[in-house]
Design an enzyme around this catalytic site. Structure first.
Site, PDB file in Angstrom:
ATOM      1  N   SER A  57     -21.346  -0.723   4.488  1.00 45.05           N
ATOM      2  CA  SER A  57     -20.267  -1.119   3.597  1.00 45.05           C
ATOM      3  C   SER A  57     -20.880  -1.960   2.483  1.00 45.05           C
ATOM      4  CB  SER A  57     -19.278  -1.974   4.407  1.00 45.05           C
ATOM      5  OG  SER A  57     -18.338  -2.597   3.565  1.00 45.05           O
ATOM      6  N   TYR A  72     -16.145  -8.637  10.186  1.00 43.81           N
ATOM      7  CA  TYR A  72     -16.463  -7.276   9.724  1.00 43.81           C
ATOM      8  C   TYR A  72     -17.803  -7.296   8.972  1.00 43.81           C
ATOM      9  CZ  TYR A  72     -16.036  -2.850   7.133  1.00 43.81           C
ATOM     10  OH  TYR A  72     -16.266  -1.597   6.588  1.00 43.81           O
ATOM     11  N   LYS A  83     -21.333  -5.168   9.761  1.00 42.29           N
ATOM     12  CA  LYS A  83     -21.962  -4.221   8.832  1.00 42.29           C
ATOM     13  C   LYS A  83     -23.372  -4.696   8.444  1.00 42.29           C
ATOM     14  CE  LYS A  83     -18.745  -1.099   8.872  1.00 42.29           C
ATOM     15  NZ  LYS A  83     -18.974   0.255   9.395  1.00 42.29           N
TER      16      LYS A  83
END
Ligand SMILES: NC(=O)c1ccc[n+]([C@@H]2O[C@H](COP(=O)([O-])OP(=O)(O)OC[C@H]3O[C@@H](n4cnc5c(N)ncnc54)[C@H](OP(=O)(O)O)[C@@H]3O)[C@@H](O)[C@H]2O)c1
Length: 311
Positions: free
Chosen positions: A219, A232, A236
């Site tokens: 990401s 998150y 990533k």
């Protein structure tokens, strides 16, 4: 130079489809009959909808002029899907969003999709839409034993995948890290990191003998950060580090890459961007750029941190 029809996967268009250039061609695909440029602009339907129509055998020749005498869409359809030399693509998270759009793109291209996701309902829909040789299984990538059984079965029925795409992921509702419920933190770590590790552990031994590419979805938040999505971001960044180390471990002929897909209007994006998500490309539009890019990856890409073109 020839171009691929984004509706049926026919690979001999003489002009680049409008979706790739923003202008130009109004060529009619001699395989599916879709008129590029004209159909896109005038009828307002997506390539995915046109593809569905073509696969049901319902595509009409999209012009007032008569079709060529050799236009036999049923025979051409049979010839394109599936075809010799198709890649076997293991794809996690194929039920919604980017993964679903990739599943639609790859099947239309004549590749063989081995997909998974948790939703039984969406998996049943995919099964009825795409029969064998495609294969769709309801499973949670965080469940190591389920992934093991899946990989073992697929390796027997389809052989080792040519492409393993670790796309499945979750994001917790936006909040500062100390306010995120522990269950959300565990789920994000378990799906985004352990889920990726599980498929790698269970598919790589079979892939090692014959080559292939592992794509781990990263990401922009795997290379930078923002507030309210810390867990998150952590997963990533972990995917990027995991991929770099794995690339150093893999036997010759295999590659691992981290891929930033860009920003796509999916349920995940709506969760973190809210209504602003609609300003970003839809998954089927994105898959027309991402699909060919994924198919072109080779062992030479090992260790790279990549972005989908246009991301
Ligand atoms: N959308 C973006 O702008 C964006 C930006 C950067 C990176 N990404 C990355 O791109 C990938 C796809 O994201 P997306 O936006 O398409 O997300 P999405 O719309 O939320 O879809 C996620 C997919 O993953 C599946 N999934 C989630 N947990 C799973 C589990 N435990 N086991 C198996 N499947 C699971 C979901 O299906 P079920 O619910 O049926 O399991 C769904 O098919 C993710 O890795 C994401 O981090 C997306």
């Amino acid at each position: 130079m020839s171009y691929t029809c984004p509706v049926c996967g026919f690979q001999k268009l003489t002009e680049p489809p409008r979706s790739l250039t923003g202008g130009g061609s109004s060529e009619i695909c001699p395989s599916c009959g879709y008129q590029h440029g004209v159909d896109d602009d005038d009828k307002g339907r997506s390539h995915a909808a046109a593809r569905d129509e073509w696969k049901r055998g319902g595509m009409k020749w999209q012009s007032k002029s008569a079709p060529p005498k050799n236009w036999k869409p049923a025979e051409q359809l049979a010839a394109v899907l599936p075809r010799d030399g198709a890649k076997v693509i293991a794809l996690t998270g194929c039920t919604r969003g980017c993964g679903r759009a990739l599943a639609e793109f790859f099947t239309a291209q004549g590749q063989v999709v081995i997909g998974c996701g948790r939703s039984e309902k969406h998996i049943a829909e995919l099964r009825s839409k795409f029969g064998p040789p495609h294969d769709f299984t309801a499973l949670d990538v965080a469940d190591d034993e389920a992934v093991h059984r899946w990989a073992e079965r697929i390796t027997v029925t389809h052989g080792a995948p040519d492409l393993l795409i670790n796309n499945a992921a979750v994001i917790a509702p936006n909040a500062p890290l100390w306010k995120v419920p522990v269950a959300e933190i565990s789920a994000t770590l378990n799906v985004n990191i352990a889920g990726t590790v599980n498929t790698i552990r269970h598919f790589v031994p079979a892939m090692a003998g014959r080559g292939g590419v592992i794509v781990n979805f990263s990401s922009g938040w795997g290379r930078g950060t923002s507030p309210d999505v810390a867990i998150y971001c952590a997963t990533k960044w972990a995917v990027e580090g995991l991929t770099q180390a794995l690339a150093q471990e893999l036997p010759h002929g295999l590659a691992a890459v981290a891929l930033n897909p860009g920003i796509i209007d999916t349920e995940m994006l709506r969760s973190c961007f809210g209504s602003g998500a609609v300003n970003h490309p839809k998954p089927d539009e994105w898959a027309e750029r991402a699909g060919p890019f994924l198919l072109a990856l080779t062992a030479k890409d090992n260790g790279r941190s990549l972005d989908v073109p246009g991301a």
